[in-house]
Design a protein around this motif. Structure first.
Motif: not given
Length: 281
Positions: A172-201
Motif C-alpha cells: 500500500i506504500g506504493l499508493i501512499t507515496l504518489p498520493v502524498m506527492g499529489l498533495g505537494a502540487i495540488s495547492g493544498i498549503f499554498y495557492p497552486i498559481t505559485a507553481l510552474p504552469v507545467w506542474v499546475q497542468d
C-alpha cells in the motif's frame, strides 16, 4: 441489489466504524492526524494570501479537508482490501451467499463514516479559529456536503481498484507515496498559481486539486478566488473532472474486484500467511 446483503453490509459497516473508536491505536491515529493539521493551520494564521488580506490559514482549511478525503478514499479503501485479502476475510465473504456484496457495502459504509468524522473533527475547530469560513451559512455547508459526497464517489472506487491489485498490505506504500506527492502540487498549503504552469497542468489531471477547489468555493468568500487559476472557482470543470474519475472508478473496480475474488482460495491465503510468518521469523 439484494436487500438482505444491503442491510447486513450497512450493519457491518456501522459496527466496524464503532470499533475504530474502541481501539486505542485507531483513536490515537485519528487524534494525531487532526492535531497535526490544526497545528499547521495555527502557525499559518497570521500569513495572508498573496495580494489579499485574507488569512492563509483559513484559505488552507478547505484544501486540507479535500486532501484528507482523497487520501482516505484511495489508501483507506486499498488498505482495507489488501489486509482483508491477506488474512482470509475476503475468502470467507466469497464463500457466503451475497457475501462479497455485503462486504463491499460494509467497507464503503465504514470508510464513508470515517471520512465524515475526520472532516467534522478538523472543520469545527477551524470555524471557531477563522471567522471568515462558511460566509454563506447553511448554503456553505450544503455546498460542502455535495462536494464531499462527490469526492468520496470519485476516490473510493479507484482506491478499491488499486487495492485489488495489491499483493499484500505492505505494498500500500506504493499508493501512499504518489498520493502524498499529489498533495505537494495540488495547492493544498499554498495557492497552486505559485507553481510552474507545467506542474499546475499535472495537478489538474487528478481529483485532489479539484476536490480542494470545490471545498474552497464552498467555504471561502468570493474575494479569495483571486489566487485561483483564471480567478474562478470553475464549478463546471470541478463537476466534470470528479464525475470523470467516478465513472473511471466504477468501470474499473467491479472488473478488478471480480477477478480478485475468483483468484482467492484457501491455498493462496495459506501461502500468504506462510510468507508472513517467514518474514516475522
Amino acid at each position: 441489489m439484494n436487500a438482505v446483503a444491503l442491510r447486513a453490509g450497512l450493519a457491518r459497516g456501522w459496527i466496524e466504524f464503532k470499533q475504530t473508536w474502541t481501539n486505542l491505536d485507531d483513536v490515537v491515529g485519528q487524534v494525531v492526524f487532526v492535531l497535526l493539521f490544526l497545528g499547521t493551520l495555527f502557525f499559518m494564521r497570521n500569513a495572508t494570501l498573496p495580494g489579499t488580506s485574507f488569512s492563509l490559514g483559513a484559505a488552507t482549511v478547505p484544501g486540507v479537508l479535500g486532501a484528507g478525503v482523497v487520501f482516505q478514499g484511495l489508501t483507506g479503501a486499498a488498505g482495507y482490501l489488501a489486509v482483508d485479502r491477506e488474512d482470509g476475510t475476503l475468502l470467507r465473504a466469497k464463500a457466503t451467499p451475497n457475501g462479497m456484496l455485503g462486504y463491499l457495502v460494509g467497507k464503503t459504509t465504514a470508510l464513508s463514516l470515517a471520512q465524515l468524522t475526520s472532516v467534522v473533527a478538523v472543520l469545527v475547530p477551524c470555524l471557531f479559529a477563522f471567522s471568515a469560513l462558511a460566509p454563506d451559512g447553511v448554503w456553505s455547508y450544503l455546498h460542502l456536503l455535495g462536494v464531499l459526497v462527490l469526492g468520496m464517489v470519485a476516490t473510493m472506487p479507484i482506491g478499491a481498484a488499486l487495492g485489488s491489485l495489491a499483493n499484500s498490505a505492505r505494498s500500500i506504500g506504493l499508493i501512499t507515496l504518489p498520493v502524498m506527492g499529489l498533495g505537494a502540487i495540488s495547492g493544498i498549503f499554498y495557492p497552486i498559481t505559485a507553481l510552474p504552469v507545467w506542474v499546475q497542468d499535472i495537478a489538474q489531471v487528478f481529483p485532489m486539486y479539484w476536490l480542494g477547489l470545490g471545498m474552497r468555493s464552498a467555504l471561502l468568500p468570493d474575494g479569495a478566488v483571486v489566487v485561483e487559476i483564471g480567478q474562478s472557482w470553475r464549478p463546471l470543470a470541478t463537476l466534470a473532472v470528479l464525475l470523470a474519475w467516478s465513472v473511471l472508478g466504477f468501470a474499473l473496480a467491479p472488473v478488478l474486484l471480480r477477478r480478485m475474488a475468483r483468484r482467492e482460495a484457501g491455498s493462496s491465503v495459506a501461502e500468504r500467511r506462510q510468507k508472513a510468518m517467514q518474514r516475522v521469523g
